[in-house]
Design an enzyme around this catalytic site. Sequence first.
Site, PDB file in Angstrom:
ATOM      1  N   GLU A 198       0.597  -1.121   0.031  1.00 29.94           N
ATOM      2  CA  GLU A 198      -0.041  -0.178  -0.107  1.00 29.94           C
ATOM      3  C   GLU A 198       0.749   1.288   0.073  1.00 29.94           C
ATOM      4  O   GLU A 198       0.837   1.986   0.880  1.00 29.94           O
ATOM      5  CB  GLU A 198      -0.865  -0.109   1.185  1.00 29.94           C
ATOM      6  CG  GLU A 198      -1.866  -1.228   1.130  1.00 29.94           C
ATOM      7  CD  GLU A 198      -3.032  -0.999   2.256  1.00 29.94           C
ATOM      8  OE1 GLU A 198      -4.071  -1.715   2.224  1.00 29.94           O
ATOM      9  OE2 GLU A 198      -2.733  -0.368   3.191  1.00 29.94           O
ATOM     10  N   GLU A 237      -5.418  -8.558   0.936  1.00 29.34           N
ATOM     11  CA  GLU A 237      -5.787  -8.177   2.264  1.00 29.34           C
ATOM     12  C   GLU A 237      -7.325  -7.716   1.810  1.00 29.34           C
ATOM     13  O   GLU A 237      -8.100  -7.001   1.138  1.00 29.34           O
ATOM     14  CB  GLU A 237      -5.246  -6.837   2.585  1.00 29.34           C
ATOM     15  CG  GLU A 237      -3.848  -7.061   3.554  1.00 29.34           C
ATOM     16  CD  GLU A 237      -3.572  -5.855   4.260  1.00 29.34           C
ATOM     17  OE1 GLU A 237      -4.146  -4.846   4.505  1.00 29.34           O
ATOM     18  OE2 GLU A 237      -2.275  -5.747   4.106  1.00 29.34           O
ATOM     19  N   TYR A 296     -11.362  -2.756   1.779  1.00 29.42           N
ATOM     20  CA  TYR A 296     -12.193  -2.815   2.956  1.00 29.42           C
ATOM     21  C   TYR A 296     -13.585  -2.185   3.075  1.00 29.42           C
ATOM     22  O   TYR A 296     -14.290  -2.483   3.842  1.00 29.42           O
ATOM     23  CB  TYR A 296     -11.075  -2.382   4.278  1.00 29.42           C
ATOM     24  CG  TYR A 296     -10.032  -3.120   4.570  1.00 29.42           C
ATOM     25  CD1 TYR A 296     -10.173  -4.118   5.411  1.00 29.42           C
ATOM     26  CD2 TYR A 296      -8.889  -2.950   3.753  1.00 29.42           C
ATOM     27  CE1 TYR A 296      -8.975  -4.855   5.795  1.00 29.42           C
ATOM     28  CE2 TYR A 296      -7.812  -3.443   4.206  1.00 29.42           C
ATOM     29  CZ  TYR A 296      -7.760  -4.755   5.236  1.00 29.42           C
ATOM     30  OH  TYR A 296      -6.720  -5.376   5.573  1.00 29.42           O
TER      31      TYR A 296
END
EC number: 3.2.1.21
Length: 444
Positions: free
Chosen positions: A168, A356, A296
């Site tokens: 990231e 992730e 997310y």
Amino acid sequence: MLLTKDAFGKDFIWGVSTAAYQIEGAHNLDGKGLSIWDKFVRKKNKIFQNHHGEIACDHYNRYVDDLHLMYSLNIRNYRFSISWSRILPNGTGEINQAGIDFYNRLIDLSLELGITPWVTLYHWDLPLELEKKGGWVNRDIKDWFGEYVAICVRNFGDRVKNWMVLNEPTVFSAAGYFFGVHAPGRKGIDCFLAAAHHAALAQAHGARIIKALHPDATVGTTFSCSHVEPFTNREKDIIAAKKADVLLNRLFIEPLLGMGYPTKEIRVLRRIEKYIKPNDENNLKFDMDFIGIQNYTREIIRHSFFVPFLQAKIVTAKERKVEMTAMNWEVYPESMYHMLKKFQDYENIPPLIITENGAAFPDLPENERVHDPKRAQYMQDILQQVLRAKNEGVNVNGYFLWTFLDNFEWAEGYHPRFGLVYVNFRTQQRIIKSSGHWYADFIK
């Protein structure tokens, strides 16, 4: 759409992700040098309740039990990061053999248990000695990073096939060098632009080094991303959302693909040109074997005259009164579908892997058990969206859950719990949550 492991295909990769500073502890043991996070956690009011990662999950000392626990949950792919300052205490120069030995033991036991290691080379814990020389703002970091990458590949590449160069870069360059809310805590647009450009150069440089030393290696890198929508259909909100999309989703993937920096929508980004030297644009490009997607939530964006440079502002989940996780992020599984489709739309995009994804909810042990139905439901809803994208032709080949153990969550400390395994940070007791048992059964 029936959710089964078989629906994803027999070659789909199932795993979990962790990061060195968030779980290892042993911050100054066996010759390890300090990282920027070792210093940053000691600054007042930077971390929730002044928490720190000096012990964390004590994975450095407990990795044997942790890997056996992972094996018991049918997890056969483990993404972990290497601590740069555990290998090179000063960032360059003398190698710390004890650090090499630790990762050799971790890799060897993983393979012995039938768990495939996936190594992230940089997950935010820059050696402090390099930060003293400017860190990511100093162009020399490309060569410092290259030296570190080569050492890792020479020592572990005979057993590690799968590599991720950076974790990231948008987050560590913006949070660490623009907003100052993450280590090293620096602020300013010029700090950020220099750090961003040097990270983008290091990303391709690191990948080239891996391939030069091990041509058969599988090399990728990982990008944070959030589906972005305007708050209203007003033109100002639509423009603001496009600007947010540039920063959150496009800034690093596009130069990697040879498209250059996306400076059209955000005028101030053009200042990055003062850090670009001859042949940099070619050196930003690299044909990765895969791209790691880390998603997310989604972000709703509105115009704001008072926000410098962007004139764009996030309308928080709390303001919108929608379901949230313990990170105050909206629970919005469709974001994963939208981001997979968005990345797939790039020309010549390599295969995608979700490196992730997860959710933090308040988890409380009761009679040596942790029941977390919200997390299990979140995982199922996310995987439905992954399968939806896959069935529509998106070339997505894996899913790594964040995370295996409850851990140190950066500025939020130990408050948000993302793990499949509950950790009592006082006693280091591990308890498999009900979501962990669900994942184990699903991927069996």
